[in-house]
Design a protein around this motif. Structure first.
Motif, PDB file in Angstrom:
ATOM      1  N   ALA A  68       0.652  -1.220   0.006  1.00  0.00           N
ATOM      2  CA  ALA A  68       0.096   0.071  -0.001  1.00  0.00           C
ATOM      3  C   ALA A  68       0.959   1.177   0.090  1.00  0.00           C
ATOM      4  O   ALA A  68       0.711   2.491  -0.467  1.00  0.00           O
ATOM      5  N   GLU A  69       2.333   1.154   0.613  1.00  0.00           N
ATOM      6  CA  GLU A  69       2.875   2.250   0.720  1.00  0.00           C
ATOM      7  C   GLU A  69       3.777   2.366  -0.441  1.00  0.00           C
ATOM      8  O   GLU A  69       4.508   3.369  -0.611  1.00  0.00           O
ATOM      9  N   GLY A  70       3.644   1.542  -1.801  1.00  0.00           N
ATOM     10  CA  GLY A  70       4.483   1.506  -2.876  1.00  0.00           C
ATOM     11  C   GLY A  70       4.006   2.337  -3.976  1.00  0.00           C
ATOM     12  O   GLY A  70       4.533   2.203  -5.140  1.00  0.00           O
ATOM     13  N   ALA A  71       2.966   3.074  -3.777  1.00  0.00           N
ATOM     14  CA  ALA A  71       2.516   3.768  -5.080  1.00  0.00           C
ATOM     15  C   ALA A  71       3.437   4.638  -5.732  1.00  0.00           C
ATOM     16  O   ALA A  71       3.379   4.517  -6.935  1.00  0.00           O
ATOM     17  N   GLU A  72       4.298   5.359  -4.903  1.00  0.00           N
ATOM     18  CA  GLU A  72       5.092   6.441  -5.677  1.00  0.00           C
ATOM     19  C   GLU A  72       6.187   5.600  -6.458  1.00  0.00           C
ATOM     20  O   GLU A  72       6.568   5.764  -7.326  1.00  0.00           O
ATOM     21  N   GLU A  73       6.746   4.161  -5.771  1.00  0.00           N
ATOM     22  CA  GLU A  73       7.685   3.613  -6.304  1.00  0.00           C
ATOM     23  C   GLU A  73       7.127   2.778  -7.475  1.00  0.00           C
ATOM     24  O   GLU A  73       8.183   2.688  -8.482  1.00  0.00           O
ATOM     25  N   ARG A  74       5.897   2.645  -7.451  1.00  0.00           N
ATOM     26  CA  ARG A  74       5.556   1.958  -8.763  1.00  0.00           C
ATOM     27  C   ARG A  74       5.673   2.796 -10.013  1.00  0.00           C
ATOM     28  O   ARG A  74       5.868   2.661 -11.231  1.00  0.00           O
ATOM     29  N   ARG A  75       5.290   4.301  -9.656  1.00  0.00           N
ATOM     30  CA  ARG A  75       5.545   5.356 -10.653  1.00  0.00           C
ATOM     31  C   ARG A  75       7.019   5.242 -11.084  1.00  0.00           C
ATOM     32  O   ARG A  75       7.339   5.357 -12.276  1.00  0.00           O
ATOM     33  N   ARG A  76       7.892   5.304 -10.198  1.00  0.00           N
ATOM     34  CA  ARG A  76       9.139   5.337 -10.276  1.00  0.00           C
ATOM     35  C   ARG A  76       9.664   4.090 -11.085  1.00  0.00           C
ATOM     36  O   ARG A  76      10.775   4.151 -12.162  1.00  0.00           O
ATOM     37  N   PRO A 157       7.384  10.959 -15.355  1.00  0.00           N
ATOM     38  CA  PRO A 157       7.222  12.216 -14.754  1.00  0.00           C
ATOM     39  C   PRO A 157       8.462  12.899 -15.228  1.00  0.00           C
ATOM     40  O   PRO A 157       8.831  14.176 -14.912  1.00  0.00           O
ATOM     41  N   VAL A 158       9.719  12.112 -14.896  1.00  0.00           N
ATOM     42  CA  VAL A 158      10.811  12.747 -15.266  1.00  0.00           C
ATOM     43  C   VAL A 158      10.952  13.455 -16.569  1.00  0.00           C
ATOM     44  O   VAL A 158      11.619  14.689 -16.748  1.00  0.00           O
ATOM     45  N   VAL A 159      10.447  12.713 -17.639  1.00  0.00           N
ATOM     46  CA  VAL A 159      10.704  13.322 -19.024  1.00  0.00           C
ATOM     47  C   VAL A 159       9.815  14.712 -19.172  1.00  0.00           C
ATOM     48  O   VAL A 159      10.006  15.651 -19.857  1.00  0.00           O
ATOM     49  N   ILE A 160       8.802  14.653 -18.386  1.00  0.00           N
ATOM     50  CA  ILE A 160       7.812  15.954 -18.439  1.00  0.00           C
ATOM     51  C   ILE A 160       8.627  17.033 -18.047  1.00  0.00           C
ATOM     52  O   ILE A 160       8.372  18.063 -18.498  1.00  0.00           O
ATOM     53  N   VAL A 161       9.436  16.883 -16.866  1.00  0.00           N
ATOM     54  CA  VAL A 161      10.269  17.910 -16.213  1.00  0.00           C
ATOM     55  C   VAL A 161      11.316  18.413 -17.656  1.00  0.00           C
ATOM     56  O   VAL A 161      11.215  19.676 -17.681  1.00  0.00           O
ATOM     57  N   THR A 162      11.632  17.566 -18.172  1.00  0.00           N
ATOM     58  CA  THR A 162      12.615  17.854 -19.104  1.00  0.00           C
ATOM     59  C   THR A 162      11.858  18.762 -20.209  1.00  0.00           C
ATOM     60  O   THR A 162      12.251  19.709 -20.912  1.00  0.00           O
ATOM     61  N   GLY A 163      10.544  18.130 -20.720  1.00  0.00           N
ATOM     62  CA  GLY A 163       9.642  18.984 -21.585  1.00  0.00           C
ATOM     63  C   GLY A 163       9.462  20.261 -21.328  1.00  0.00           C
ATOM     64  O   GLY A 163       9.484  21.203 -22.139  1.00  0.00           O
ATOM     65  N   ARG A 164       9.133  20.345 -20.005  1.00  0.00           N
ATOM     66  CA  ARG A 164       8.817  21.865 -19.760  1.00  0.00           C
ATOM     67  C   ARG A 164      10.065  22.807 -19.522  1.00  0.00           C
ATOM     68  O   ARG A 164       9.846  23.861 -19.879  1.00  0.00           O
TER      69      ARG A 164
END
Length: 284
Positions: A68-76, A157-164
């Motif tokens: 349940a605590e792994g949502a952010e790590e799933r994104r990573r 989310p990493v490539v989104i930062v580059t795009g912006r």
């Protein structure tokens, strides 16, 4: 108990059971297909995550990701497993068609006070979206003051930062036509930055194509190129009708060179060019 290692330790390669678990998570989360023989690829891409979390083995990593605590790590994890390859003006025939057929009626509509929207789905670091923006501004500089926007989305989310940020290495900009480089690039430390006029046309958002789409309006054109090739057939079949529903009448769909919309009319499209489709009701 979770095993810990130092920051420079290397975890043993994932076994068959661990590979199956990682593949199942990637498929459920993002529709990505990982073949059993991709162990080296998975190990090379996830090793940094294990080191960052001080985990010794993939079983511990999987347990975290599934918790349940792994949502952010799933994104990573999905970010790490995703292939982010993009080039400015990739597949030039699409941009020729964009200039000749797709954009002229949109420009006319905009000049009459209307709106126009294009979606770059699976945009990676934004080269595709900025290529569209530069093409539009080159054809009609006045659209900068009209109701025209490009939505650029990606699951990573990493490539989104580059795009912006809109800063790219000079070598990455070599595929931009010289006249557009002169108009829309400005030198900055670390490379070249897309000019403000083009940046203002593009909005970047994180989006999982297999999740909910919060966009309320429909699009005149959707670019989703070299993305669905990583999905299985069932995930692809679900995606094509969703793209059709997201398009306005006569809307365009551009896909990658290795991709095809199967049973085109049933999916809502008709073929109008090389890896180019329109809604089946469109008149061409």
């Amino acid at each position: 108990m979770t095993s810990l290692v130092g920051p420079h330790s290397v975890a043993p390669a994932p076994g068959a059971q661990e590979m199956a678990a990682i593949a199942a998570i990637a498929h459920a989360e993002a529709g990505i297909v990982i073949a059993p023989g991709k162990t080296s690829m998975v190990q090379s891409r996830l090793a940094k995550r294990l080191r960052a979390l001080s985990l010794q083995d993939y079983a511990s990593y999987i347990a975290l990701v599934e918790s349940a605590e792994g949502a952010e790590e799933r994104r990573r994890m999905i970010s790490s497993l995703t292939t982010n390859v993009s080039h400015f003006f990739r597949e030039a025939h699409h941009f020729e068609l964009l200039r000749e057929k797709t954009l002229p009626p949109l420009i006319s509509r905009l000049r009459r006070g209307g709106r126009a929207r294009i979606w770059s789905a699976g945009c990676s670091t934004g080269q595709e979206a900025y290529s569209i923006a530069m093409t539009m501004l080159d054809m009609a500089p006045d659209v900068a003051t009209q109701d025209f926007r490009i939505l650029a989305t990606d699951i990573d989310p990493v490539v989104i930062v580059t795009g912006r940020t809109a800063v790219f290495e000079s070598t990455a900009c070599e595929t931009i036509p010289p006249n557009l480089r002169q108009k829309f690039l400005e030198p900055v430390p670390g490379g070249m930055r897309i000019a403000a006029a083009a940046r203002r046309l593009v909005s970047f958002r994180e989006l999982n194509l297999h999740g909910a789409w919060p966009m309320k309006g429909r699009f005149d054109a959707i670019f989703c190129r070299n993305v669905v090739i990583y999905f299985d057939a069932q995930s692809q079949r679900k995606l094509w009708p969703r793209f059709a529903a997201a398009l306005l009448p006569d809307g365009w769909l551009f896909v990658g060179h290795s991709e095809r919309v199967p049973t085109v009319p049933a999916m809502g499209f008709e073929t109008v060019g090389i890896t180019t489709y329109r809604l089946a009701t469109a008149k061409t």
